[in-house]
Design a protein around this motif. Structure first.
Motif, short mmCIF file in Angstrom:
data_model
loop_
_atom_site.label_atom_id
_atom_site.label_comp_id
_atom_site.label_asym_id
_atom_site.label_seq_id
_atom_site.Cartn_x
_atom_site.Cartn_y
_atom_site.Cartn_z
N VAL A 22 28.32 9.24 13.18
CA VAL A 22 29.45 8.72 12.41
C VAL A 22 29.35 9.29 11.00
CG1 VAL A 22 30.70 6.68 11.65
CG2 VAL A 22 29.37 6.60 13.77
N LYS A 23 30.39 10.00 10.59
CA LYS A 23 30.36 10.68 9.30
C LYS A 23 30.99 9.82 8.21
CE LYS A 23 30.72 15.24 11.53
NZ LYS A 23 31.54 16.48 11.63
N ASP A 24 30.52 10.03 6.97
CA ASP A 24 31.07 9.34 5.80
C ASP A 24 31.20 7.84 6.08
OD1 ASP A 24 32.13 8.92 3.29
OD2 ASP A 24 34.17 9.47 3.88
N PHE A 25 30.08 7.21 6.34
CA PHE A 25 30.06 5.82 6.81
C PHE A 25 30.60 4.88 5.74
CE2 PHE A 25 28.34 1.96 8.66
CZ PHE A 25 28.47 2.21 10.02
N LEU A 26 31.47 3.95 6.16
CA LEU A 26 32.09 2.96 5.28
C LEU A 26 31.77 1.56 5.74
CD1 LEU A 26 35.63 4.61 4.91
CD2 LEU A 26 33.69 4.80 3.33
N GLU A 27 32.06 0.57 4.88
CA GLU A 27 31.76 -0.82 5.22
C GLU A 27 32.37 -1.23 6.54
OE1 GLU A 27 33.06 0.36 2.36
OE2 GLU A 27 32.84 -1.09 0.72
N GLY A 28 33.67 -0.87 6.73
CA GLY A 28 34.39 -1.31 7.92
C GLY A 28 33.93 -0.68 9.21
N LEU A 29 33.06 0.33 9.12
CA LEU A 29 32.53 0.96 10.33
C LEU A 29 31.29 0.24 10.83
CD1 LEU A 29 32.96 4.71 9.31
CD2 LEU A 29 34.36 3.42 10.93
N SER A 30 30.83 -0.74 10.09
CA SER A 30 29.65 -1.50 10.51
C SER A 30 29.97 -2.33 11.74
CB SER A 30 29.20 -2.43 9.38
OG SER A 30 28.88 -1.71 8.21
N GLY A 31 28.94 -2.61 12.53
CA GLY A 31 29.12 -3.46 13.70
C GLY A 31 28.33 -2.96 14.89
N LEU A 32 28.68 -3.49 16.05
CA LEU A 32 27.98 -3.18 17.29
C LEU A 32 28.56 -1.92 17.94
CD1 LEU A 32 25.97 -3.94 19.54
CD2 LEU A 32 27.79 -5.35 20.54
N TYR A 33 27.69 -0.94 18.18
CA TYR A 33 28.04 0.28 18.90
C TYR A 33 27.29 0.25 20.23
CZ TYR A 33 30.19 2.26 14.72
OH TYR A 33 31.01 2.49 13.64
N THR A 34 28.04 0.38 21.31
CA THR A 34 27.46 0.30 22.65
C THR A 34 27.75 1.57 23.42
OG1 THR A 34 27.69 -2.11 22.73
CG2 THR A 34 27.46 -0.97 24.83
N CYS A 35 26.73 2.10 24.06
CA CYS A 35 26.94 3.26 24.94
C CYS A 35 26.49 2.90 26.34
CB CYS A 35 26.14 4.46 24.44
SG CYS A 35 26.42 5.93 25.46
N THR A 36 27.33 3.22 27.30
CA THR A 36 27.00 3.03 28.71
C THR A 36 26.76 4.39 29.35
OG1 THR A 36 28.34 1.01 28.84
CG2 THR A 36 27.75 2.09 30.92
N LEU A 37 25.55 4.57 29.82
CA LEU A 37 25.17 5.79 30.55
C LEU A 37 25.35 5.53 32.04
CD1 LEU A 37 23.72 8.53 31.08
CD2 LEU A 37 21.55 7.25 30.89
N SER A 38 26.18 6.35 32.68
CA SER A 38 26.35 6.28 34.14
C SER A 38 25.80 7.55 34.76
CB SER A 38 27.83 6.13 34.50
OG SER A 38 28.39 4.96 33.93
N TYR A 39 25.02 7.41 35.81
CA TYR A 39 24.47 8.57 36.49
C TYR A 39 24.27 8.24 37.97
CZ TYR A 39 20.00 6.13 36.02
OH TYR A 39 18.99 5.21 36.09
N LYS A 40 23.99 9.26 38.75
CA LYS A 40 23.88 9.08 40.20
C LYS A 40 22.45 9.30 40.69
CE LYS A 40 28.66 10.46 41.14
NZ LYS A 40 29.54 11.46 41.78
N ILE A 41 22.11 8.50 41.69
CA ILE A 41 20.88 8.72 42.44
C ILE A 41 21.29 9.11 43.85
CG2 ILE A 41 18.81 7.64 43.40
CD1 ILE A 41 18.68 5.87 40.96
N ILE A 42 20.83 10.26 44.30
CA ILE A 42 21.24 10.79 45.60
C ILE A 42 20.03 10.83 46.53
CG2 ILE A 42 22.25 12.76 46.81
CD1 ILE A 42 23.59 13.54 44.17
N LYS A 43 20.18 10.17 47.67
CA LYS A 43 19.13 10.21 48.69
C LYS A 43 19.14 11.57 49.37
CE LYS A 43 18.99 5.26 49.63
NZ LYS A 43 19.09 4.19 50.68
N ALA A 44 18.02 12.24 49.37
CA ALA A 44 17.95 13.60 49.90
C ALA A 44 18.28 13.67 51.38
CB ALA A 44 16.57 14.19 49.65
N GLU A 45 17.81 12.67 52.17
CA GLU A 45 17.98 12.77 53.62
C GLU A 45 19.40 12.45 54.08
OE1 GLU A 45 16.21 8.72 52.57
OE2 GLU A 45 16.03 10.83 51.96
N THR A 46 20.12 11.63 53.32
CA THR A 46 21.47 11.22 53.76
C THR A 46 22.56 11.68 52.80
OG1 THR A 46 21.34 9.11 52.60
CG2 THR A 46 20.51 9.18 54.86
N GLN A 47 22.17 12.16 51.64
CA GLN A 47 23.12 12.52 50.57
C GLN A 47 23.96 11.33 50.10
OE1 GLN A 47 23.40 15.81 49.03
NE2 GLN A 47 21.37 15.62 50.00
#
Length: 304
Positions: A73-98
């Motif tokens: 976040v560039k040039d941070f201001l008072e109103g930019l304060s607060g909770l920032y949440t990131c959700t990482l989504s990824y896959k797990i693939i079973k080798a034998e069944t895909q």
């Protein structure tokens, strides 16, 4: 409802990583991944950043999100304060069944704007006098203030709230003497002080640098008074003179409106003036934010 909002905010503070960004500076790089996942391969990762007020963040002139999910976040201001949440989504693939399973991980960051406190100095000094009723006491007081103001005027600093009282003092093995107890404050906000900022949005560094120089000049001035007293007068000592070792100085920190100190909540930035959180406000140059349940924004300077 308001109590729940405040409680939710407190829980968010406790749950997330606290990060402090100086006003008008860039935030550190926020990584949407923990060390465990960063050391392994990640299949089909996607990143979703949610900012304060639950707004989905997208890249713009102020928000920079890389394709690997890093946020700045560039040039941070008072109103930019607060909770920032990131959700990482990824896959797990079973080798034998895909067979594919989607896994989601959430990372919370509480980001607060802060600014450096404004320094000022409370000073005290003593002078001997012939009598507490002497008409020259007020004259010495006014002349001293004028000398000190002239000494620091080029730094855009000035003497404020000057006062004095006369007291009788019993010195061991001597008779009573009369002394003027003089107190004053020095701050870096003399008329026209903004000219030292050179159009900078914030110039605490400049004003604090100037007030430190002003403190040193005043300290040297009184040191010279003691030197003159001991080296330029023989047995005849002026009736009104500086009392050696009487000069005292204490630094006082002030926060700009909308900011305050809270060592309990912001222990990692205890000396900082941190933006007032929702539910609090600061209307003046106080050091703490006051409670006001009707405030829902960061950096409030009044209580509706």
């Amino acid at each position: 409802m308001r109590a729940w909002v405040l409680l939710s905010a407190v829980l968010s503070y406790l749950a997330g990583v606290k990060i402090y960004v100086e006003l008008h500076q860039n935030s550190p790089i926020l990584v949407c991944m923990d060390m465990n996942h960063a050391s392994k391969e990640t299949v089909d990762p996607t990143f979703l950043w949610i900012g304060p007020n639950e707004n989905t963040l997208t890249g713009n002139s102020r928000i920079n999100i890389t394709n690997t999910g890093k946020l700045i976040v560039k040039d941070f201001l008072e109103g930019l304060s607060g909770l920032y949440t990131c959700t990482l989504s990824y896959k797990i693939i079973k080798a034998e069944t895909q067979e594919e399973n989607t896994i989601k991980k959430r990372y919370d960051f509480m980001i607060f704007a802060y600014r450096e406190p404004d320094y000022s100095y409370h000073m005290a000094v003593r002078f001997t006098t012939k009598s507490c009723a002497g008409r020259y006491n007020g004259l010495l007081f006014r002349v001293l203030k004028k000398i000190l103001d002239n000494l620091i005027s080029d730094l855009s600093c000035h003497v404020i709230e000057p006062s004095y009282k006369c007291h009788s003092v019993k010195i061991p093995d001597h008779d009573f003497i009369y002394e003027l107890f003089i107190a004053f404050q020095v701050n870096p906000f003399a008329p026209g002080w903004k000219s030292v900022c050179h159009e900078s949005a914030d110039c605490e560094d400049t004003t604090n640098h100037n007030i430190l120089k002003a403190r040193d000049r005043i300290e040297e001035f009184f040191w010279r008074q003691a030197f003159i007293l001991y080296h330029h007068f023989n047995k005849t000592v002026p009736a009104m003179h500086f009392v050696d070792h009487s000069f005292q100085v204490i630094r006082v920190d002030n926060c700009r409106p909308g900011f305050g100190k809270n060592e309990g909540l912001h222990s990692n930035c205890a000396t900082c003036c941190v933006v007032c959180s929702p539910g609090t406000f600061s209307p003046d140059v106080n050091v703490t934010c006051q409670i006001c349940v009707s405030v829902h924004a960061y950096g409030a300077t009044s209580c509706p």
